[in-house]
Scaffold this motif. Structure first.
Motif, PDB file in Angstrom:
ATOM      1  N   GLY A 111     -13.500 -30.979 -10.587  1.00 52.09           N
ATOM      2  CA  GLY A 111     -14.236 -29.652 -11.184  1.00 52.09           C
ATOM      3  C   GLY A 111     -15.005 -28.920 -10.326  1.00 52.09           C
ATOM      4  O   GLY A 111     -15.209 -27.582 -10.560  1.00 52.09           O
TER       5      GLY A 111
ATOM      6  N   LEU B 233      -8.767 -25.663 -20.685  1.00 54.58           N
ATOM      7  CA  LEU B 233      -8.171 -26.183 -19.587  1.00 54.58           C
ATOM      8  C   LEU B 233      -6.570 -25.878 -19.725  1.00 54.58           C
ATOM      9  O   LEU B 233      -5.946 -25.614 -18.919  1.00 54.58           O
ATOM     10  CB  LEU B 233      -8.558 -27.458 -19.252  1.00 54.58           C
ATOM     11  CG  LEU B 233      -9.641 -27.949 -18.393  1.00 54.58           C
ATOM     12  CD1 LEU B 233      -9.867 -29.582 -18.908  1.00 54.58           C
ATOM     13  CD2 LEU B 233      -9.381 -27.656 -17.096  1.00 54.58           C
TER      14      LEU B 233
ATOM     15  N   VAL C 220     -11.512 -34.982 -19.632  1.00 49.89           N
ATOM     16  CA  VAL C 220     -12.389 -34.679 -18.740  1.00 49.89           C
ATOM     17  C   VAL C 220     -13.246 -36.038 -18.370  1.00 49.89           C
ATOM     18  O   VAL C 220     -13.852 -36.512 -19.433  1.00 49.89           O
ATOM     19  CB  VAL C 220     -13.171 -33.290 -18.890  1.00 49.89           C
ATOM     20  CG1 VAL C 220     -14.497 -33.250 -18.020  1.00 49.89           C
ATOM     21  CG2 VAL C 220     -12.459 -32.370 -19.159  1.00 49.89           C
TER      22      VAL C 220
ATOM     23  N   ILE D 254     -10.698 -33.760 -13.733  1.00 50.09           N
ATOM     24  CA  ILE D 254      -9.867 -33.293 -14.713  1.00 50.09           C
ATOM     25  C   ILE D 254      -8.461 -33.970 -14.886  1.00 50.09           C
ATOM     26  O   ILE D 254      -7.980 -34.346 -13.653  1.00 50.09           O
ATOM     27  CB  ILE D 254      -9.767 -31.683 -14.165  1.00 50.09           C
ATOM     28  CG1 ILE D 254     -10.989 -30.916 -14.554  1.00 50.09           C
ATOM     29  CG2 ILE D 254      -8.804 -31.017 -14.913  1.00 50.09           C
ATOM     30  CD1 ILE D 254     -11.084 -29.498 -13.844  1.00 50.09           C
TER      31      ILE D 254
ATOM     32  N   LEU E  24     -17.933 -26.268 -18.027  1.00 52.06           N
ATOM     33  CA  LEU E  24     -16.545 -26.082 -17.548  1.00 52.06           C
ATOM     34  C   LEU E  24     -15.638 -25.175 -18.133  1.00 52.06           C
ATOM     35  O   LEU E  24     -15.060 -24.465 -17.780  1.00 52.06           O
ATOM     36  CB  LEU E  24     -15.880 -27.636 -17.944  1.00 52.06           C
ATOM     37  CG  LEU E  24     -14.366 -27.863 -17.320  1.00 52.06           C
ATOM     38  CD1 LEU E  24     -13.994 -27.522 -15.994  1.00 52.06           C
ATOM     39  CD2 LEU E  24     -13.877 -29.239 -17.876  1.00 52.06           C
TER      40      LEU E  24
ATOM     41  N   GLY F 249      -8.702 -28.882  -7.286  1.00 53.47           N
ATOM     42  CA  GLY F 249      -8.821 -28.248  -8.600  1.00 53.47           C
ATOM     43  C   GLY F 249      -8.288 -26.783  -8.306  1.00 53.47           C
ATOM     44  O   GLY F 249      -8.975 -26.121  -9.476  1.00 53.47           O
TER      45      GLY F 249
END
Ligand SMILES: *Cc1c(COP(=O)(O)O)cnc(C)c1O
Length: 442
Positions: A284, A132, A144, A295, A325, A255
């Protein structure tokens, strides 16, 4: 004995016994895979069909195999031909093949919280968090949780006191999910500023006081307000709050990692942070195209406060979500961003090829232009040019109820199957599903 009863008695005698059927090698194998109870229940349903004369006794095993589910879960794969790319009722984003493989690999015991080099406990899901941060360089830290609603609840619980929010951003996301009710349920107080259509920097600044926990900006992701309107952009709000010691939190919803040329009004994580938000929150499983997740990205000290709050433990995600993810972020472009980027000429070619194939089988099928949508709380009123196969309306219900369910939509007296939301590799399956429905009618 009257003849009808005679036939019934005969049928009863001919129904194969449950034990005999369960001992059949193919059904025994299915019981290993799916569980004995599930196979037994299916056997009993088929026995009933034999008694009713709908299935021949000799065909019992085949009939059971035909209706046994592919997995021990009753959730079935559905072809999404609605043209809504992120369809909440259809499970939102389909995972990429890379994410599916990562989920399978992480499903057993896995090193989600163990450093294999030292044998010591490691930070949970470190690699997904690193992915991320690599994707959104403006963020110092990441967290998360279960979904974006959970991220909002964690922020409100940890930072509220009082949350300052514009009246026009007290939104209902869908199915009765109202953001102000969620925030209120955490015990945080809401301080509404501005009016339905207009809010200024001064409104925000006047509302700040000693108990203000955060200023919250929520992207109105499923409606637009037009006319005499004013919102305060993140950059202006961040500059106006500088030095006041109140964090600015932005729920951007969809997102998107970076600005997207096809969706000019949709905020993205990188720009929102670069413009000065202290935390950004997103789902997500919308435009990011990954698993259900919430997130949280932004300032390290704030992320650390959220992580330390006891509620975080109740909202954290499991190993398979972390695996999916990470693979979504590091792996090949997932289906949703691919669908968003698909050019309309290619979609038209697919629609024409499919329509030609169905027409050759005698069906009333034509390729038409259509309009797809992002859906799932993203880019409201922003149609995406698309192409569809148009069939008679009567196809809609049987397609949905078929062995490989297809969900399209009705337009006038036609059923449209929009191809922007169908992965190109599934066109063959789509044609087969339509032909199967047609075969039942002839
Ligand atoms: C979709 C959305 C949410 C809810 O997200 P979930 O991941 O479904 O909990 C919250 N805020 C905004 C702005 C959204 O678009």
């Amino acid at each position: 004995m009257p003849m009808v009863e005679n036939v019934r008695a005969d049928r009863r005698r001919q129904v194969p016994r449950t034990d005999t059927l369960l001992a059949d090698p193919q059904l025994a194998e299915a019981a290993e895979r799916l569980g004995r109870e599930l196979v037994k229940a299916t056997v009993q349903r088929v026995q009933q069909r034999i008694r009713e004369g709908a299935v021949l006794p000799a065909a019992a095993v085949d009939a059971v195999l035909a209706v046994l589910p592919a997995t021990a879960s009753s959730l079935r794969p559905v072809l999404n031909a609605t043209g809504v790319l992120v369809h909440t009722n259809l499970g939102r984003a389909p995972l990429s093949a890379a994410a599916v493989a990562a989920v399978a690999a992480a499903s057993g015991t896995t090193d989600v919280e163990l450093d294999l080099a030292t044998g010591r406990r490691g930070p949970r899901g470190e690699a997904a968090l690193a992915a991320l941060l690599a994707a959104v360089p403006a963020a110092e830290a990441a967290l998360v949780v279960n979904n974006c609603a959970a991220a909002l609840a964690l922020v409100a619980t940890t930072l509220g006191g009082e949350l300052v929010i514009a009246r026009g951003e007290l939104v209902e996301i869908g199915d009765g999910f109202r953001i102000p009710e969620l925030l209120g349920a955490t015990g945080a107080r809401l301080r509404e500023v501005g009016t339905t259509n207009r809010v200024t920097l001064g409104d925000y600044r006047d509302a700040l006081h000693a108990e203000t926990g955060a200023v919250l900006k929520v992207h109105p992701s499923n409606f637009v307000v037009r006319g005499f309107t004013r919102a305060v952009p993140i950059a202006e709000l961040a500059a106006g709050l500088a030095g006041r010691g109140v964090p600015l939190v932005a729920d951007v919803g969809s997102g998107l990692l970076r600005p997207h040329p096809a969706l000019p009004d949709e905020p993205d994580l990188q720009t929102t942070l670069a413009d000065g938000a202290d935390l950004v929150l997103a789902s997500g499983d919308k435009l990011l195209g990954g698993p259900q997740a919430g997130i949280v990205l932004g300032r390290a000290d704030l992320v650390q406060r959220l992580r330390r709050h006891p509620l975080y433990r109740a909202l954290r995600v499991d190993k398979t979500t972390l695996a999916a993810l990470e693979a979504t972020l590091r792996g090949p472009v997932p289906p949703v961003p691919q669908m968003l980027a698909a050019d309309v000429a290619g979609l038209r070619r697919r629609a024409e090829a499919l329509a030609a194939r169905l027409a050759a089988a005698g069906l009333d099928a034509v390729a038409v232009d259509s309009e797809a949508r992002v859906g799932g709380g993203g880019a409201p009123e922003h149609p995406l040019p698309s192409a569809a196969v148009s069939l008679p309306e009567a196809f809609a219900d049987p397609l949905r109820a078929g062995t490989r369910p297809v969900v399209g939509y009705r337009a006038g007296d036609r059923t449209l199957l929009d191809l922007r939301s169908v992965p190109p590799a599934a066109d063959g399956e789509l044609a087969a599903a339509v032909l199967e429905v047609a075969a039942r009618w002839t």
